[in-house]
Design a protein around this motif. Sequence first.
Motif, PDB file in Angstrom:
ATOM      1  N   LEU A  61       0.824  -1.214   0.000  1.00 16.79           N
ATOM      2  CA  LEU A  61       0.000   0.000   0.000  1.00 16.79           C
ATOM      3  C   LEU A  61       0.855   1.261   0.000  1.00 16.79           C
ATOM      4  CD1 LEU A  61      -2.847  -1.011   2.482  1.00 16.79           C
ATOM      5  CD2 LEU A  61      -3.084  -0.504   0.039  1.00 16.79           C
ATOM      6  N   ALA A  62       2.118   1.124   0.415  1.00 19.66           N
ATOM      7  CA  ALA A  62       2.996   2.288   0.463  1.00 19.66           C
ATOM      8  C   ALA A  62       3.574   2.639  -0.915  1.00 19.66           C
ATOM      9  CB  ALA A  62       4.134   2.032   1.453  1.00 19.66           C
ATOM     10  N   VAL A  63       3.401   1.743  -1.884  1.00 23.35           N
ATOM     11  CA  VAL A  63       3.925   2.021  -3.236  1.00 23.35           C
ATOM     12  C   VAL A  63       3.094   3.142  -3.870  1.00 23.35           C
ATOM     13  CG1 VAL A  63       4.278   1.053  -5.539  1.00 23.35           C
ATOM     14  CG2 VAL A  63       4.698  -0.362  -3.516  1.00 23.35           C
ATOM     15  N   PRO A  64       3.756   4.196  -4.355  1.00 24.41           N
ATOM     16  CA  PRO A  64       2.985   5.283  -4.985  1.00 24.41           C
ATOM     17  C   PRO A  64       2.128   4.755  -6.139  1.00 24.41           C
ATOM     18  CG  PRO A  64       5.289   5.923  -4.689  1.00 24.41           C
ATOM     19  CD  PRO A  64       5.206   4.475  -4.339  1.00 24.41           C
ATOM     20  N   GLY A  65       0.876   5.155  -6.150  1.00 22.34           N
ATOM     21  CA  GLY A  65      -0.025   4.731  -7.218  1.00 22.34           C
ATOM     22  C   GLY A  65      -0.874   3.527  -6.854  1.00 22.34           C
ATOM     23  N   VAL A  66      -0.544   2.866  -5.766  1.00 17.36           N
ATOM     24  CA  VAL A  66      -1.358   1.707  -5.378  1.00 17.36           C
ATOM     25  C   VAL A  66      -2.598   2.203  -4.648  1.00 17.36           C
ATOM     26  CG1 VAL A  66      -1.454  -0.333  -3.896  1.00 17.36           C
ATOM     27  CG2 VAL A  66       0.551   0.089  -5.325  1.00 17.36           C
ATOM     28  N   VAL A  67      -3.749   1.733  -5.086  1.00 16.66           N
ATOM     29  CA  VAL A  67      -5.010   2.216  -4.526  1.00 16.66           C
ATOM     30  C   VAL A  67      -5.606   1.219  -3.542  1.00 16.66           C
ATOM     31  CG1 VAL A  67      -7.375   2.892  -5.121  1.00 16.66           C
ATOM     32  CG2 VAL A  67      -5.458   3.694  -6.498  1.00 16.66           C
ATOM     33  N   CYS A  68      -5.454  -0.063  -3.834  1.00 20.47           N
ATOM     34  CA  CYS A  68      -5.880  -1.034  -2.827  1.00 20.47           C
ATOM     35  C   CYS A  68      -5.100  -2.324  -2.969  1.00 20.47           C
ATOM     36  CB  CYS A  68      -7.382  -1.292  -2.852  1.00 20.47           C
ATOM     37  SG  CYS A  68      -7.968  -2.127  -4.310  1.00 20.47           S
ATOM     38  N   ILE A 111      -5.335  -9.353  -4.066  1.00 16.13           N
ATOM     39  CA  ILE A 111      -5.695  -8.553  -5.237  1.00 16.13           C
ATOM     40  C   ILE A 111      -5.108  -7.168  -5.038  1.00 16.13           C
ATOM     41  CG2 ILE A 111      -7.618  -7.558  -6.550  1.00 16.13           C
ATOM     42  CD1 ILE A 111      -9.417  -9.782  -5.237  1.00 16.13           C
ATOM     43  N   VAL A 112      -4.410  -6.647  -6.047  1.00 11.07           N
ATOM     44  CA  VAL A 112      -3.946  -5.260  -5.940  1.00 11.07           C
ATOM     45  C   VAL A 112      -4.512  -4.469  -7.119  1.00 11.07           C
ATOM     46  CG1 VAL A 112      -1.794  -5.862  -4.765  1.00 11.07           C
ATOM     47  CG2 VAL A 112      -1.797  -5.588  -7.237  1.00 11.07           C
ATOM     48  N   ALA A 113      -4.710  -3.195  -6.866  1.00 10.76           N
ATOM     49  CA  ALA A 113      -5.142  -2.289  -7.930  1.00 10.76           C
ATOM     50  C   ALA A 113      -4.331  -1.014  -7.817  1.00 10.76           C
ATOM     51  CB  ALA A 113      -6.634  -1.991  -7.801  1.00 10.76           C
ATOM     52  N   ALA A 114      -3.816  -0.559  -8.956  1.00 10.96           N
ATOM     53  CA  ALA A 114      -2.945   0.609  -8.944  1.00 10.96           C
ATOM     54  C   ALA A 114      -3.176   1.448 -10.188  1.00 10.96           C
ATOM     55  CB  ALA A 114      -1.488   0.164  -8.868  1.00 10.96           C
ATOM     56  N   GLU A 115      -2.648   2.668 -10.131  1.00  7.75           N
ATOM     57  CA  GLU A 115      -2.813   3.590 -11.259  1.00  7.75           C
ATOM     58  C   GLU A 115      -2.054   3.103 -12.492  1.00  7.75           C
ATOM     59  OE1 GLU A 115      -4.864   5.992 -11.025  1.00  7.75           O
ATOM     60  OE2 GLU A 115      -5.043   6.440  -8.877  1.00  7.75           O
ATOM     61  N   THR A 116      -0.959   2.405 -12.273  1.00  9.14           N
ATOM     62  CA  THR A 116      -0.166   1.919 -13.406  1.00  9.14           C
ATOM     63  C   THR A 116       0.145   0.438 -13.222  1.00  9.14           C
ATOM     64  OG1 THR A 116       1.956   2.366 -12.353  1.00  9.14           O
ATOM     65  CG2 THR A 116       0.997   4.166 -13.652  1.00  9.14           C
ATOM     66  N   GLU A 117       0.493  -0.194 -14.330  1.00 11.99           N
ATOM     67  CA  GLU A 117       0.857  -1.594 -14.306  1.00 11.99           C
ATOM     68  C   GLU A 117       2.130  -1.801 -13.466  1.00 11.99           C
ATOM     69  OE1 GLU A 117       0.784  -3.195 -18.224  1.00 11.99           O
ATOM     70  OE2 GLU A 117       1.263  -5.223 -17.538  1.00 11.99           O
ATOM     71  N   ALA A 118       3.066  -0.864 -13.620  1.00  7.26           N
ATOM     72  CA  ALA A 118       4.332  -0.999 -12.894  1.00  7.26           C
ATOM     73  C   ALA A 118       4.107  -0.946 -11.392  1.00  7.26           C
ATOM     74  CB  ALA A 118       5.295   0.104 -13.336  1.00  7.26           C
ATOM     75  N   ALA A 119       3.245  -0.031 -10.966  1.00  8.31           N
ATOM     76  CA  ALA A 119       2.969   0.078  -9.530  1.00  8.31           C
ATOM     77  C   ALA A 119       2.281  -1.190  -9.026  1.00  8.31           C
ATOM     78  CB  ALA A 119       2.103   1.305  -9.257  1.00  8.31           C
ATOM     79  N   ALA A 120       1.355  -1.720  -9.815  1.00 10.96           N
ATOM     80  CA  ALA A 120       0.647  -2.941  -9.401  1.00 10.96           C
ATOM     81  C   ALA A 120       1.619  -4.105  -9.288  1.00 10.96           C
ATOM     82  CB  ALA A 120      -0.455  -3.265 -10.409  1.00 10.96           C
ATOM     83  N   GLU A 121       2.546  -4.194 -10.235  1.00 14.51           N
ATOM     84  CA  GLU A 121       3.502  -5.294 -10.193  1.00 14.51           C
ATOM     85  C   GLU A 121       4.462  -5.166  -9.013  1.00 14.51           C
ATOM     86  OE1 GLU A 121       5.027  -5.504 -14.180  1.00 14.51           O
ATOM     87  OE2 GLU A 121       3.328  -6.779 -14.759  1.00 14.51           O
ATOM     88  N   LYS A 122       4.871  -3.929  -8.737  1.00 17.43           N
ATOM     89  CA  LYS A 122       5.750  -3.709  -7.592  1.00 17.43           C
ATOM     90  C   LYS A 122       5.009  -4.092  -6.302  1.00 17.43           C
ATOM     91  CE  LYS A 122       8.995  -0.446  -5.616  1.00 17.43           C
ATOM     92  NZ  LYS A 122       9.430   0.937  -5.490  1.00 17.43           N
TER      93      LYS A 122
END
Lengths: 770, 152
Positions: A61-68, A111-122
Amino acid sequence: MTREELKVVNQARAKTDALAIMGGAPVYTGDLVPDGALIVKLKRSPHAFARVKNVDVSQALAVPGVVCALGWRDVPRHRHSFAGASYPGNNPFDRVILDEYARYVGDPVAIVAAETEAAAEKALRLIRVEYEVLEPVLDFEAAEAGPSVVHPEDDYVYQMDIGGDLAHNVLMSERDEGGDFEAVYASCPVRLDETWYTQAAQQSMMETFRTFSYYDHAGRLTLVSSTQITFHARRLVAMALGLPQSKVRVIKPRVGGGFGAKQSMVTEVYAAVVTYLTGRPAYIQFTRRESSACANTRHAFRVRVRLGATEDGIVRTLWVDSLENAGAYGEHAANVVGLSGHKTLPLYGKTEAWRYTGKVVYTNTTPGGAYRGFGATQGCFAVENTVNKLAERLGIDPCELRLRNLPEVGKPMPAYYDEPLTSCSLDRCIATGRRMIGWDEKYASAPFSRQVGPHRFRGLGMAITMQGSGISNIDNCTVTIRLDDGGFYTLSIGASDIGTGCDTILAQMAAEVLECDVDRIIVSGVDTSYSPYDKGSYASSTTYVTGNATVMAARELLSKMRAVAAERLGVKAEDVEFDGMNFSCGEKRLTLTELGVESVNGHAEWLTASASFAGHTSPPPFVAGFAEVEVDTETGAVKVLDLVGVVDCGTVVNRALARVQAEGGFLQGMGMALIEDVRTLPSGRLATDSFMQYKIPSRLEAPGVRIAFEESWEPTGPFGAKSIGEVVINTPSPAIISAIRNAVGADIHSLPATAEKVYMALQTARDGNN
Amino acid sequence: MKLNFELNGRKLEREIAPDETLLHLLRACGMHSVRGGCDTSNCGVCTVWVDDRPVLSCGYLAARVEGRRVTTLEGARAEAGELMNCLAAEGADQCGYCSPGFIMCALAMFRELGDPSDEEMRRYLAGNLCRCTGYESQMRALAKCAEGRRSK
């Protein structure tokens, strides 16, 4: 009506969407994702069986762009199934969105959801999951003895009693029979008892699973998904999230293939839960690896066939005993197994007794699901190979032996729910295929008879099969057709064209009734908000079930149009002539466009007709399939020289599309027979999880499949039609395996017949002879 | 990083990530004909041209097209028209998902081999997988298209 009178049906027509889908129009799910949609990704279990003690998402959750980032404690827990099938049915509710247990390598644990694919993968990499690793159940033949219980949860839900025993990993068991198998079998002079294995083949459609979701103008959780089951998906997503169905909407755009894989939900709930919890549009697209290893496959089977016959090849009794590997979850498992008996036994019309027994077990492997053929394929492989072995033992030509046992039109088929056989040209299919492949000139019953090189031998094999046309008394399909004010028609359907061309063939049927060409009919679907109900595209049902509804609706519309036209012309309805463009009576004339314009002006009725159809029977289509192979005894390599299929699908609705369906099905069947190897590592991980490891036939292996049609006329079908989608995949595997046996005597009992397997079988045969 | 390239005859400047694939870039540019299939350069679905030669865009770094010409089906529609009509007439599109990649490779084949035999066509196009059709309808369409080209 006869086939000769048909003008639009029974012709070749290009698909109505051909130029859009080929040309790159934005019409598939992935083309339509709204800007700003969150990218959804899944963290997957590396263990085949484990209890998920804790999911720590704090770093993610601390990764920038991660929403949930969600673990099993963070998502709604409502029992559901992924299986698209009419409700209520026999698919157990053995899923929740995320569970305390991971049941196969690849089962989602977060399950993760993020603004970008890179953020979701991280974020995925930063999720810490604490597992209690459990002993997995990997061998489906030993699953009843443990070592673990795959579904130990106490809130597991059976929709109905299907003979399950979860403490022993038995999802279901059943038995169906007619006559006294034991007595007849004991009295037979010729008895065979053979056991066969089919692999967990992958559907491998080119478009992987994908879904996006958002809230629409009416506050409905809306999913745009690559699916075969638009309406079932609405019910199942609502169930998974605990929402009323009125709050969920599902839209099916163009779909890049399915072959049954998309008869289960796969990606839908993961996008949906993110939108549900965040309010934001969300998109999930599976990688090829996820599509291969973390979705669903054909169910692996062991089928034991006991066959009793007379010396002259009359099959007096058959017992099909199937054990099916459900994998970790039970999508379609309880329905698939039955077809291994019910769609093989009726082909032998002289049996005095028959029996089918089926059992389905859970294991910690990739879940099974629907794949074209749906159990009939597995049963066909076992029964047809056994029947060929009967022919070999008796020295009777396998084609002749089939002809001696065919079911008769007009008689009930006891093993097919006592449905009467209303159309069948299997005798002609066998005769035509036999001629096409040159059977009578080439066939030699003894192996090693046809040597073509120092260590190369040729052989022939054949098989027959049947499928159904929809699920009788269950499948319901509705269509609505209207005359628009521009003088054209809109045909609204809920059937999900996944590349099969149902939009086109349904338009052909409506056009046939309305005396026009397909370009006057716009086919619209599928959106659960606007489309009429259709259970979806599976069970070989669209041509027959939705097709019947289409013909009924079009006829009703025609009769309404005729009545209104008669009123306008001041004549009797029965005196009105309609040529597709004009209503006329003597000198009086009203064009279709004039009628369309009038129908939306003043005190007029907008001309619309709806019809629902559910069949009382499911008339089987038939195929006779033939293969010629060349086997290299030095390497075990098998080359298919010729693959011939002759199809009875009743009236061929579209000559081009039916042929392509059959050609494609036959090549998939050939892939299953020889190429598509499924390998699992000792850990339970699927090793064949990409197109690098899991090979599907390329055009270099394609032998130039040759298809012919021997049309029958199905009295209950639309313009005499039955189905074609599934039946075409069944015969290649038994025909090819029998051809290998015919060529070199290698007795292969499990699929695929890789070169290694054939070589080893040859060594075994040689050792046995010495 | 900055990337300058030509897409379907138009000069473009885009900001890309160093590890971005050409497939990803082209979809971001709105080229809907460019589709992913396998992620491992095994299926041919993502085929486009770089300097008129077919490449698999899923395994091709976007950075490699610096200063080069990229063509997708959107930029080859006129050349593809006849083949698309032949494919449609045969019903060889089925789900259609693999069609653009197949068409791009087939057009490159006609450019390169002129009037190929069936065997040459099967070899050239072996990397273009299709799960729906079993290939025969595609081969019939190619043969008809080749016949049309010969008679011109």
